[in-house]
Each structure stands twice: as structure tokens, then as C-alpha cells.
Design an enzyme around this catalytic site. Structure first.
Site, PDB file in Angstrom:
ATOM      1  N   HIS A 125       0.826  -1.208   0.000  1.00 17.58           N
ATOM      2  CA  HIS A 125       0.000   0.000   0.000  1.00 17.58           C
ATOM      3  C   HIS A 125       0.858   1.255   0.000  1.00 17.58           C
ATOM      4  O   HIS A 125       2.037   1.224   0.351  1.00 17.58           O
ATOM      5  CB  HIS A 125      -0.958   0.006   1.194  1.00 17.58           C
ATOM      6  CG  HIS A 125      -0.281  -0.006   2.531  1.00 17.58           C
ATOM      7  ND1 HIS A 125       0.323   1.110   3.079  1.00 17.58           N
ATOM      8  CD2 HIS A 125      -0.116  -1.004   3.432  1.00 17.58           C
ATOM      9  CE1 HIS A 125       0.829   0.802   4.255  1.00 17.58           C
ATOM     10  NE2 HIS A 125       0.579  -0.484   4.499  1.00 17.58           N
ATOM     11  N   CYS A 141       3.455  -4.747   6.688  1.00 17.95           N
ATOM     12  CA  CYS A 141       3.027  -4.500   5.312  1.00 17.95           C
ATOM     13  C   CYS A 141       4.204  -4.049   4.458  1.00 17.95           C
ATOM     14  O   CYS A 141       5.295  -3.787   4.958  1.00 17.95           O
ATOM     15  CB  CYS A 141       1.945  -3.415   5.284  1.00 17.95           C
ATOM     16  SG  CYS A 141       0.334  -3.966   5.872  1.00 17.95           S
TER      17      CYS A 141
END
Length: 166
Positions: A125, A141
């Protein structure tokens, strides 16, 4: 065992280790690393296909978008810090969200851009809250600068393979 089989097995192992080294995968000669073998096998399969796929190199903090054996995009990323590491493995993009709210222990970030989830709450992301790309700082992440995250979001689809390796 015949000496021909031993020569063949030795040559195969040496060739495999060289291939892994060229691909940037840690090439430790052990048969006790099934995850590393799975990662290497999948990368070789994808490189000999025409499929789109994403490689995340934890050691070098790089993400490369591939079409078969051709690199089409490369960016510096930030993956998980030691206390919250990014898991290695073979994954696929499960869902895509133009923006999403991400919550966990010690963080609550609304409007995270271009989130592509590949395993549970783990995603590739955009990250607008830091500029420390090249350094592991995330909660697991794969953080990408927002402009690069947008390109990846537009390029990849649900089902795109994601290979995360050392």
C-alpha cells in the site's frame, strides 16, 4: 548410487544455487528449507511465463513488478521492522481498495491509499506518513510511496502472484 546420478544431482544443485543467487534469493545449500524451495520454484515458473507478478526483496528493500521474465517497474520500499516482520512466502493479491483504514497495535491510519491485500491484514500500500523508503519501518506490510502504489494498483489485479523473499 551410480556416479552419473551423483554428477547429475551435483550439477543440478550447483545450477539451482547459481540461479537463486542471480535472482537475489539467499542460496543456502540445505534441504531443510522448504519455504525457500517453494519460493525459488514459483519464481522460476513465473519467469518462464507471460504472467504479471510482484517480487518483494526484503534484504534490499525493493519491489519489482514483472511480466514473465521482464522487469517492468522497480521501486524502493519499506517492509516490516524486526519486531513486526514482513512474512516471506508465495501469495496472491486477494483484494484491492483505493483507500482503507488500517488498525493494529499502536496505530490507526485512515485513508491508506492503494491497498492490495495479499494475506490477512498484510498489504502492499501507499504510505504518506513517512519517507524512510529503503528502511524496514512498517508493522509487516509493504510500504510504497503513494505515486508508485498507484501505478502498482492500476497494473496488478486480484490474483496477481506476490513473492516475498530475502
Amino acid at each position: 548410487m551410480s556416479s552419473n546420478w551423483v554428477r547429475y544431482a551435483g550439477a543440478f544443485l550447483a545450477s539451482t544455487l547459481l540461479t537463486l543467487t542471480v535472482l537475489g534469493i539467499s542460496a543456502i545449500p540445505t534441504f531443510a528449507a522448504p519455504l525457500q524451495e517453494e519460493i525459488a520454484e514459483r519464481m522460476m515458473e513465473l519467469q518462464s511465463s507471460d504472467n504479471r507478478w510482484i517480487s518483494v526483496d526484503l534484504t534490499n528493500q525493493r519491489l519489482i513488478a514483472w511480466e514473465g521474465g521482464s522487469q517492468v517497474y522497480a521501486v524502493i520500499i519499506s517492509t516490516g521492522k524486526k519486531s513486526t516482520p514482513t512474512r516471506q512466502g508465495v501469495f496472491t493479491i486477494k483484494s484491492k481498495h483505493r483507500t482503507d483504514r488500517m488498525r493494529g497495535e499502536g496505530y490507526d491510519v485512515p485513508n491508506v491509499p492503494y491497498a492490495m491485500y495479499y494475506e490477512g491484514s498484510y498489504a502492499i500500500h501507499g504510505a504518506f506518513w513517512h519517507h524512510r523508503f529503503g528502511t524496514p519501518v512498517s508493522h509487516g506490510c509493504v510500504n510504497v510511496a503513494v505515486n508508485h502504489a498507484r501505478w502498482l494498483f492500476d497494473w496488478a489485479s486480484v490474483g496477481t502472484p506476490v513473492i516475498i523473499h530475502d
